[in-house]
Design an enzyme around this catalytic site. Structure first.
Site, PDB file in Angstrom:
ATOM      1  N   SER A  22      -4.489  11.880 -10.339  1.00 35.97           N
ATOM      2  CA  SER A  22      -4.464  11.016 -11.518  1.00 35.97           C
ATOM      3  C   SER A  22      -5.873  10.585 -11.915  1.00 35.97           C
ATOM      4  CB  SER A  22      -3.650   9.758 -11.220  1.00 35.97           C
ATOM      5  OG  SER A  22      -2.332   9.882 -11.669  1.00 35.97           O
ATOM      6  N   PRO A  23      -6.069  10.339 -13.202  1.00 35.89           N
ATOM      7  CA  PRO A  23      -7.324   9.721 -13.612  1.00 35.89           C
ATOM      8  C   PRO A  23      -7.421   8.316 -13.028  1.00 35.89           C
ATOM      9  CG  PRO A  23      -5.900  10.234 -15.516  1.00 35.89           C
ATOM     10  CD  PRO A  23      -5.148  10.580 -14.297  1.00 35.89           C
ATOM     11  N   ALA A  57     -10.289   7.704 -17.121  1.00 35.45           N
ATOM     12  CA  ALA A  57     -10.309   7.321 -18.539  1.00 35.45           C
ATOM     13  C   ALA A  57     -11.754   7.365 -19.035  1.00 35.45           C
ATOM     14  CB  ALA A  57      -9.725   5.922 -18.708  1.00 35.45           C
ATOM     15  N   GLN A  99      -9.259  12.779 -19.106  1.00 37.41           N
ATOM     16  CA  GLN A  99      -8.450  11.838 -19.875  1.00 37.41           C
ATOM     17  C   GLN A  99      -9.340  11.173 -20.918  1.00 37.41           C
ATOM     18  OE1 GLN A  99      -7.115   7.861 -18.389  1.00 37.41           O
ATOM     19  NE2 GLN A  99      -5.058   8.784 -18.451  1.00 37.41           N
ATOM     20  N   TYR A 181      -3.658   0.030 -23.537  1.00 36.49           N
ATOM     21  CA  TYR A 181      -4.865   0.395 -24.253  1.00 36.49           C
ATOM     22  C   TYR A 181      -4.512   0.767 -25.697  1.00 36.49           C
ATOM     23  CZ  TYR A 181      -6.788   0.134 -19.570  1.00 36.49           C
ATOM     24  OH  TYR A 181      -7.144  -0.327 -18.338  1.00 36.49           O
ATOM     25  N   ARG A 229      -0.440  10.659 -21.572  1.00 33.84           N
ATOM     26  CA  ARG A 229       0.066   9.635 -20.646  1.00 33.84           C
ATOM     27  C   ARG A 229       0.596   8.473 -21.462  1.00 33.84           C
ATOM     28  NH1 ARG A 229      -2.452   7.267 -15.064  1.00 33.84           N
ATOM     29  NH2 ARG A 229      -1.318   9.091 -14.333  1.00 33.84           N
ATOM     30  N   LEU A 300       3.199   5.033  -6.812  1.00 28.24           N
ATOM     31  CA  LEU A 300       3.611   4.802  -5.427  1.00 28.24           C
ATOM     32  C   LEU A 300       4.338   5.996  -4.830  1.00 28.24           C
ATOM     33  CD1 LEU A 300       4.601   1.025  -5.203  1.00 28.24           C
ATOM     34  CD2 LEU A 300       2.479   2.149  -4.523  1.00 28.24           C
ATOM     35  N   ARG A 323      -3.560   6.165  -5.763  1.00 23.42           N
ATOM     36  CA  ARG A 323      -4.084   5.461  -4.589  1.00 23.42           C
ATOM     37  C   ARG A 323      -3.951   6.270  -3.306  1.00 23.42           C
ATOM     38  NH1 ARG A 323      -2.374   1.516  -8.068  1.00 23.42           N
ATOM     39  NH2 ARG A 323      -3.681  -0.339  -8.261  1.00 23.42           N
TER      40      ARG A 323
END
Length: 357
Positions: A22-23, A57, A99, A181, A229, A300, A323
């Site tokens: 992921s970004p 991002a 991204q 955003y 996304r 998660l 994470r």
């Protein structure tokens, strides 16, 4: 063979497995420039076996950044280091994506470990913009409601950023329309109170995202994938819903978007989010099943078994790790061992590869 490690081809781009990084904002740039931190951070995850690495991002303009420490792609000078990063990622067998983002009313903040607070001009802050003159938190500075000229600039900035991404060698673009955003701010009724043709109805509120998507597709090669996304729900009454996301995904599919990366939340500060293992995966599954659009699951996902189940049960086409990838850059190598699937290790690390008995 573990389904997590089955290859996937989208348009003309092939991914060696269904694991994407992921970004994740690193807040480690100066004036938008990537540096050695980004090379090592991203490169180690390519060495670690992921199929797709998406850069954090990346601001399409200086005012699009969340913080002054964000990565940027608003000028040609940014490209040299980005090209170096792409070259390394591809040499290790992964696909490099980026991204593209505009932080909207959540821009002009300090980095998390510097307090994460709104920055006044005397501390390097800038005027933020949004669909409506409503701050994310009432105590923060009020953003300017974008004029039509300002909206046109945003569309142009995304399009120009896509051209630079192509020149840098990226094979995947992800449009950031999540987490409160700018693009999410437009399509959520919680943050968009406009009365012109960018507000009010569902069709008006998604207009900016569609124009950004179309602008990018005008310059992004037809053989390269385009992801979006989204926050699939605001988790707040009166806000954006999962059913809205299904409707949006079906429309984006007609605008040559290939995959919806399904996150949630971020548009209001006090949403009640039921966080738990794989808690966002059902949104990816719903969109995939109801629209036929490819989806990515994120949130998660921390074990090989969870990731394998998502792909095996056809809840999503790709699993995005965030994470867990920070904790373990070599998650794919370790997951393959856990799932009994043999994959190649980098030649330099081959002598350390565990042998199954």
């Amino acid at each position: 063979m573990a389904n997590l490690f089955s290859p996937l081809t989208i348009r003309s781009v092939s991914f060696r497995n269904r694991i994407a990084i992921s970004p994740m904002c690193q807040y480690s740039s100066v004036d938008g420039f990537a540096n050695d931190w980004h090379l090592v951070h991203l490169g180690s995850r390519a060495v670690g076996g992921a199929g797709l690495i998406i850069l954090e991002a990346t601001g399409v303009s200086p005012e699009a950044r969340i913080t002054p420490d964000d990565l940027g792609i608003w000028k040609d000078e940014h490209l040299d280091m980005l090209q170096r990063i792409v070259t390394f990622i591809e040499a290790e067998g992964a696909v490099a994506g980026i991204q593209l983002a505009h932080a909207g009313r959540k821009a002009s903040h300090s980095s998390p470990w510097k307090g994460g607070k709104a920055l006044p001009p005397e501390e390097g802050g800038w005027q933020t913009v949004a669909p409506s003159a409503m701050p994310f938190i009432p105590s923060e500075p009020t953003p300017l409601a974008l004029t039509h000229e300002g909206i046109d600039k945003v569309i142009s900035d995304f399009k120009t950023a896509a051209l630079r991404a192509l020149k840098a060698g990226f094979k995947v673009i992800e449009i950031h329309a999540a987490h409160g955003y700018l693009l999410h701010e437009f399509f959520s009724p919680l943050s968009n109170h406009r009365t012109d043709n960018y507000g009010g109805t569902f069709e008006n509120r998604i207009r900016l995202l569609l124009k950004v998507t179309d602008g990018i597709r005008q310059v992004w090669p037809v053989e390269y994938p385009l992801f979006v996304r989204i926050s699939a729900t605001d988790w707040t009454e009166g806000g954006w819903t999962a059913d809205d996301s299904v409707k949006l995904a079906a429309i984006l599919k007609k605008h040559s978007v290939d995959l919806i990366d399904c996150s949630t939340g971020g548009n209001v500060p006090h949403a009640q989010i039921p966080v738990g293992p794989c808690y966002q995966t059902p949104f990816a599954e719903q969109i995939k099943k109801e629209t036929g659009m490819m989806t990515g699951a994120v949130g998660l996902i921390t074990t090989a078994q969870e990731a394998e189940a998502i792909i095996t049960n056809e809840q999503a086409d790709i699993v995005f790790l965030a994470r867990e990838s920070l904790r373990d850059p070599y998650f794919p190598l370790h997951a393959a061992l856990e799932l009994g699937h043999d994959i190649e290790w980098p030649e330099q690390y081959e002598r350390a590869k565990p042998r199954r008995r």
